[in-house]
Design an enzyme around this catalytic site. Sequence first.
Site, PDB file in Angstrom:
ATOM      1  N   ASP A 298       2.465  -6.577   2.452  1.00 37.30           N
ATOM      2  CA  ASP A 298       1.523  -5.644   2.872  1.00 37.30           C
ATOM      3  C   ASP A 298       2.089  -4.527   3.524  1.00 37.30           C
ATOM      4  O   ASP A 298       1.528  -3.896   4.644  1.00 37.30           O
ATOM      5  CB  ASP A 298       0.681  -6.414   4.010  1.00 37.30           C
ATOM      6  CG  ASP A 298      -0.667  -5.858   4.268  1.00 37.30           C
ATOM      7  OD1 ASP A 298      -1.004  -4.839   3.627  1.00 37.30           O
ATOM      8  OD2 ASP A 298      -1.441  -6.173   5.348  1.00 37.30           O
TER       9      ASP A 298
ATOM     10  N   GLY B  99      -1.361  -0.882  10.125  1.00 38.01           N
ATOM     11  CA  GLY B  99      -0.294  -1.101   9.188  1.00 38.01           C
ATOM     12  C   GLY B  99       1.000  -0.861   9.688  1.00 38.01           C
ATOM     13  O   GLY B  99       1.310  -0.418  10.446  1.00 38.01           O
TER      14      GLY B  99
ATOM     15  N   HIS C 257       2.399   4.388   8.035  1.00 38.80           N
ATOM     16  CA  HIS C 257       1.557   5.433   8.648  1.00 38.80           C
ATOM     17  C   HIS C 257       2.913   5.998   9.490  1.00 38.80           C
ATOM     18  O   HIS C 257       3.663   5.279  10.174  1.00 38.80           O
ATOM     19  CB  HIS C 257       0.552   4.898   9.580  1.00 38.80           C
ATOM     20  CG  HIS C 257      -0.430   4.141   9.016  1.00 38.80           C
ATOM     21  ND1 HIS C 257      -1.687   4.708   8.050  1.00 38.80           N
ATOM     22  CD2 HIS C 257      -0.771   2.769   8.789  1.00 38.80           C
ATOM     23  CE1 HIS C 257      -2.360   3.963   7.840  1.00 38.80           C
ATOM     24  NE2 HIS C 257      -1.865   2.787   7.948  1.00 38.80           N
TER      25      HIS C 257
ATOM     26  N   HIS D 132       0.803  -1.236   0.040  1.00 37.58           N
ATOM     27  CA  HIS D 132      -0.023   0.084   0.012  1.00 37.58           C
ATOM     28  C   HIS D 132       0.903   1.269  -0.122  1.00 37.58           C
ATOM     29  O   HIS D 132       1.552   1.647   0.967  1.00 37.58           O
ATOM     30  CB  HIS D 132      -0.747  -0.025   1.248  1.00 37.58           C
ATOM     31  CG  HIS D 132      -1.620  -1.201   1.425  1.00 37.58           C
ATOM     32  ND1 HIS D 132      -3.152  -1.104   0.966  1.00 37.58           N
ATOM     33  CD2 HIS D 132      -1.447  -2.377   2.123  1.00 37.58           C
ATOM     34  CE1 HIS D 132      -3.579  -2.206   1.448  1.00 37.58           C
ATOM     35  NE2 HIS D 132      -2.521  -3.014   2.169  1.00 37.58           N
TER      36      HIS D 132
HETATM   37  O1  DOR Z   1      -3.475  -2.906   8.582  1.00 36.64           O
HETATM   38  C1  DOR Z   1      -3.686  -2.767   7.310  1.00 36.64           C
HETATM   39  N1  DOR Z   1      -3.362  -1.764   6.809  1.00 36.64           N
HETATM   40  N2  DOR Z   1      -4.410  -3.593   6.661  1.00 36.64           N
HETATM   41  C2  DOR Z   1      -5.139  -3.168   5.710  1.00 36.64           C
HETATM   42  O2  DOR Z   1      -5.795  -3.985   5.303  1.00 36.64           O
HETATM   43  C3  DOR Z   1      -4.801  -1.716   4.962  1.00 36.64           C
HETATM   44  C4  DOR Z   1      -3.548  -1.268   5.380  1.00 36.64           C
HETATM   45  C5  DOR Z   1      -3.431   0.080   5.028  1.00 36.64           C
HETATM   46  O3  DOR Z   1      -3.570   0.529   3.996  1.00 36.64           O
HETATM   47  O4  DOR Z   1      -3.004   0.917   6.065  1.00 36.64           O
END
Ligand code: DOR
Length: 445
Positions: free
Chosen positions: A308, A327, A312, A66
Amino acid sequence: MSQNNAFDLVIHGGNVFTAGGLVMLDVGARGGKVVALGNLKSAVAAARYDAANLTVLPGVIDEQVHFREPGPVHKEDLESGTRGAVLGGVTTLFEMPNTDPATTNAPALADKIKRATGRSWTDYAFYIGASPENADQLGELERLPGCCGIKMFMGSSTGTLLVADDENVARVLKSGSRRVTVHSEDDMRLQERAAMVAGGADVSMHPQWRDVETAVRSTQRLLALARANHRRVHVLHVTTAEEMEILGQNKDIATVEVLPQHLTLAAPECYERLGTLAQMNPPIREARHRDALWAAVNAGIVDCIGSDHAPHTLEEKAKPYPRSPSGLTGVQTLVPLMLDHVAAGRLTLERFVDLTCAGAARIFGIAGKGRIAVGYDADFTVVDLKAKRTITNDWIASRAGWTAFDGMEVTGWPKATIIRGNIVMRDDQLLGKQIGEVVRFQETL
Ligand code: DOR
């Protein structure tokens, strides 16, 4: 050898992971492709890479990151995210649609491709996000060049994308034919239980709110609907022993991804030590689940490993739970963490390559990537399996600037990242410029 036959790059002296296993040989690349495997000691080459004492693996493909462009680019943009990737040995990545705006239509996909052109260090493709509004157009959208497939969030996470109910999940599965990737958490149960944490709670409550049943119920619904609608699915970041049991009985329609963080960390220790830095969806759970994920890796139930990567900032993460966002960063630490598991004997190097190179190529129908063979893209992740290094925040290129693995000593490190014959990272230094291109898929050839 005449100039015509000269190579753009020869990698010599390394232990090369060929289709037949590890072999000491040289690799010749020309025009972005592998053109020769063998003894190229006296061959003419524009560039040479001395891989003595190193292992040359197919380029690592991370099929789940992401980044935040367009949208909150203070967390990450396409340049910083892909820079972290090549510093960590990743050559190709697929980026998720929960940006702002979300990637749910052809103009949004075209916008991402335009933004990535000339700015991406890796090769790339983008997911189209499923929604009740675009469900019936997904069959066309999934075939657009630069699209790696459809992503469906069955449970709410970061962003607004959500397909919660069976009727709309079925509409998504009916539209199109490529494998649908799924974030599998049951949104109805998430909403029912949200009161457990809504007024503020300790972050260790995260796997209790988003509990095992939340994941299992969603995956059972998904598999039933996939079977009824004759559609193949790819279940992302599986976290529970119970789902692995079920997924092992559905290998004809479902492929499975696990993450390094779920294989490495366990509750409650991770929450005590890392607080909200360990908060993600689906959550990091107790050791019995981590053990079951490893058993599934070694039983062959798991098809691939992605990071993944979900950046942040520390400031955002410092908000009191549950206002802290979910995340972890991860694209840069995927290779070192998994090589460390190889060094510890938790999986073989062959399994590592299957999970991080061949797996994604097979699941997504990637054209010309995922193995070292003549005619394939000259993508390589060159690693030192014996190097002892410490993962630190100051090595992390992400704009978020942190990793949950800060201070961890690992055995195994990426020494060079080579994309279509171009060395873009060597000894932790970036080389050249952003040459990333759109990934091609077999279906769209
Ligand atoms: O923890 C997560 N963060 N899980 C997700 O499905 C999305 C991701 C994010 O984009 O921050």
